[in-house]
Design a protein around this motif. Structure first.
Motif, mmCIF file in Angstrom:
data_model
loop_
_atom_site.group_PDB
_atom_site.id
_atom_site.type_symbol
_atom_site.label_atom_id
_atom_site.label_comp_id
_atom_site.label_asym_id
_atom_site.label_seq_id
_atom_site.Cartn_x
_atom_site.Cartn_y
_atom_site.Cartn_z
ATOM 1 N N LEU A 130 0.823 -1.339 -0.045
ATOM 2 C CA LEU A 130 0.091 0.024 -0.183
ATOM 3 C C LEU A 130 0.887 1.307 -0.010
ATOM 4 O O LEU A 130 0.570 2.005 -0.908
ATOM 5 C CB LEU A 130 -0.928 -0.128 1.166
ATOM 6 N N LEU A 131 1.842 1.402 0.847
ATOM 7 C CA LEU A 131 2.480 2.647 0.949
ATOM 8 C C LEU A 131 3.454 2.853 -0.158
ATOM 9 O O LEU A 131 4.140 3.855 -0.482
ATOM 10 C CB LEU A 131 3.499 2.502 2.277
ATOM 11 N N ALA A 132 3.890 1.694 -0.894
ATOM 12 C CA ALA A 132 4.837 2.071 -2.024
ATOM 13 C C ALA A 132 4.087 3.008 -3.090
ATOM 14 O O ALA A 132 4.757 3.536 -4.048
ATOM 15 C CB ALA A 132 5.152 0.481 -2.461
ATOM 16 N N PHE A 133 2.723 2.835 -2.962
ATOM 17 C CA PHE A 133 2.221 3.690 -4.193
ATOM 18 C C PHE A 133 1.691 4.873 -3.439
ATOM 19 O O PHE A 133 0.749 5.753 -4.026
ATOM 20 C CB PHE A 133 1.410 2.872 -4.967
ATOM 21 N N LEU A 165 11.156 -12.712 0.481
ATOM 22 C CA LEU A 165 10.157 -13.091 1.344
ATOM 23 C C LEU A 165 8.791 -13.280 0.484
ATOM 24 O O LEU A 165 8.053 -14.359 0.855
ATOM 25 C CB LEU A 165 10.236 -12.478 2.622
ATOM 26 N N TYR A 166 8.442 -12.087 -0.233
ATOM 27 C CA TYR A 166 7.285 -12.021 -0.802
ATOM 28 C C TYR A 166 7.750 -11.696 -2.268
ATOM 29 O O TYR A 166 7.788 -10.487 -2.734
ATOM 30 C CB TYR A 166 6.508 -10.705 -0.201
ATOM 31 N N PRO A 167 7.632 -12.718 -3.295
ATOM 32 C CA PRO A 167 8.227 -12.545 -4.468
ATOM 33 C C PRO A 167 7.222 -11.720 -5.348
ATOM 34 O O PRO A 167 7.757 -11.020 -6.273
ATOM 35 C CB PRO A 167 8.131 -13.927 -5.074
ATOM 36 N N ASP A 168 6.119 -11.332 -5.053
ATOM 37 C CA ASP A 168 5.175 -10.486 -5.730
ATOM 38 C C ASP A 168 5.647 -9.143 -5.749
ATOM 39 O O ASP A 168 5.084 -8.201 -6.252
ATOM 40 C CB ASP A 168 3.720 -10.821 -5.220
ATOM 41 N N LEU A 169 6.443 -8.800 -4.386
ATOM 42 C CA LEU A 169 6.992 -7.293 -4.376
ATOM 43 C C LEU A 169 7.976 -7.190 -5.231
ATOM 44 O O LEU A 169 8.777 -5.850 -4.948
ATOM 45 C CB LEU A 169 7.302 -7.205 -2.934
ATOM 46 N N ALA A 170 8.770 -7.903 -6.047
ATOM 47 C CA ALA A 170 9.919 -7.889 -6.677
ATOM 48 C C ALA A 170 9.810 -6.519 -7.550
ATOM 49 O O ALA A 170 10.808 -5.865 -7.782
ATOM 50 C CB ALA A 170 10.121 -9.102 -7.573
ATOM 51 N N THR A 171 8.509 -6.380 -8.140
ATOM 52 C CA THR A 171 8.595 -4.976 -8.899
ATOM 53 C C THR A 171 7.914 -3.950 -8.313
ATOM 54 O O THR A 171 7.455 -2.716 -8.832
ATOM 55 C CB THR A 171 7.439 -5.345 -10.100
ATOM 56 N N VAL A 172 7.829 -4.170 -6.840
ATOM 57 C CA VAL A 172 7.145 -3.055 -5.961
ATOM 58 C C VAL A 172 8.272 -2.335 -5.133
ATOM 59 O O VAL A 172 8.521 -1.362 -4.839
ATOM 60 C CB VAL A 172 6.036 -3.622 -5.361
ATOM 61 N N VAL A 192 3.649 9.155 1.102
ATOM 62 C CA VAL A 192 4.718 8.760 2.060
ATOM 63 C C VAL A 192 5.789 8.049 1.478
ATOM 64 O O VAL A 192 5.612 7.627 0.465
ATOM 65 C CB VAL A 192 3.762 7.479 2.816
ATOM 66 N N SER A 193 6.975 7.959 1.976
ATOM 67 C CA SER A 193 8.165 7.372 1.462
ATOM 68 C C SER A 193 8.631 6.177 2.638
ATOM 69 O O SER A 193 8.866 6.707 3.724
ATOM 70 C CB SER A 193 9.498 8.425 1.379
ATOM 71 N N LEU A 194 8.713 5.218 2.299
ATOM 72 C CA LEU A 194 9.183 4.281 3.116
ATOM 73 C C LEU A 194 10.671 4.328 3.487
ATOM 74 O O LEU A 194 11.502 4.373 2.527
ATOM 75 C CB LEU A 194 8.989 2.721 2.476
ATOM 76 N N SER A 195 10.950 4.500 4.768
ATOM 77 C CA SER A 195 12.464 4.753 5.280
ATOM 78 C C SER A 195 13.187 3.297 5.639
ATOM 79 O O SER A 195 14.247 2.994 5.163
ATOM 80 C CB SER A 195 12.505 5.662 6.389
#
Length: 328
Positions: free
Chosen positions: A28-31, A53-60, A35-38
């Motif tokens: 959610l926060l990636a988009f 850990l979560y391969p679906d996040l590879a492009t996120v 907000v910028s994740l620190s």
């Protein structure tokens, strides 16, 4: 071409980013436009990419998990129940940092040192959440059941309530247990924590503040043969006509962007992958049944945390939460 404002205004960190609710927050926060994740904090997986850990996040998100927290504007605590208190006790957090706890540590007792945690159900506490610095995110079952009962509670119409609710395997967390193992969960269903679920006290604490009568909530939760989502059915006795109950619910949630009262039968797929709650009411004789459905990881956890963040920071309530349900 539509131009999107890419400017990030606030920094955020996630404690317990390796779990299901933490990883949902990353998505959610990636988009999120403000907000910028620190940092992503994990003691057990420090040094590992979140996308490993979560391969679906590879492009996120390709951030590496760390066990060294940083100072941020917004801090999400996605820890197992009863661990948020310990983490805050052992780590320094600035007074002006917005802390949102997704565990149950501060839902019933909201005080921690100089912090007073506000109960984060936006549909009843929006004014208190605006500008808040400490928020206790509601539980998943607690969210679904409260939204199904609050309009009746406001009218003092609740007394004896019988609720059943079924939840997906992600509600039990990421750690493998006998009852979340595929070979056990597949083609199976079971009741658990009958009449003793930890969310009952949380639900009653909020409902009794609206209701003029004593409320008895008899709740039987079920484990379902699916990954995510919650569907609850609450049975109450009432002489009020169905059309009047429906209008009561529509009026109560008229200004709420994430609650929909449906005159048609509802199903779980309407809400999976969204921050929405859908409600449907049925009645026979003097017995009414209020059905509610949510995604336990979104409206029941991470999505509601972002919704609370938006309200606390003075942003549009639905920023970063315009999500489409998974229909097929």
């Amino acid at each position: 071409m539509i131009e999107i404002n890419q400017k990030k205004t606030k920094t955020a960190g996630i404690i317990g980013a390796n779990g299901y609710t933490g990883s949902e927050l990353v998505r959610l926060l990636a988009f999120h436009p403000h907000v910028s994740l620190s940092f992503l904090y994990s003691r057990s997986n420090s040094g590992t990419k979140i996308s490993d850990l979560y391969p679906d996040l590879a492009t996120v998100c390709e951030m590496v998990l760390t066990d060294q927290p940083q100072e941020v504007d917004i801090l999400f605590l996605c820890l197992p129940h009863k661990e948020s208190y310990n983490w805050l006790s052992q780590n320094q957090v600035k007074d002006d940092t917005l802390v949102i706890d997704l565990g149950n540590d501060f839902r019933l007792e909201g005080n921690f040192k100089n912090r007073n945690f506000i109960y984060g159900l936006p549909e009843i506490n929006k004014k208190q959440l605006s500008g808040a610095k400490s928020i206790a995110n509601p539980g998943c079952f607690a969210t679904a059941i409260q939204l199904a009962l609050l309009p009746l509670a406001e009218k003092g119409s609740l007394n004896e309530v019988y609720t059943t609710g079924i939840t997906g395997s992600t509600g039990a967390g990421q750690s493998l247990q006998a009852t979340t193992h595929f070979t056990w969960r597949n083609d199976n269903i079971s009741a658990y924590k009958t009449l003793t679920h930890q969310h009952v006290d949380e639900i009653l604490q909020q409902l009794v503040s609206f209701n003029s009568n004593e409320i008895n909530l008899n709740f039987v939760p079920w484990r379902g043969d699916f990954a995510r989502g919650i569907f609850t059915s609450s049975t109450v006795k009432t002489v009020v006509e169905l059309s009047d109950i429906e209008q009561l619910f529509k009026d109560f949630y008229a200004e709420e962007p994430f609650v929909k009262v449906s005159e048609k039968a509802i199903d779980l797929k309407q809400v999976v992958n969204t921050n929405r709650c859908v409600i449907h009411i049925e009645k026979s004789g003097n017995v009414a049944v209020i059905h509610s459905a949510i995604d336990n990881l979104l409206k029941g956890a991470s999505g509601q945390a972002v919704q609370n963040m938006n309200i606390a920071m003075g942003w549009e309530e639905n920023v970063g939460l315009n999500l489409k349900p998974v229909a097929f």
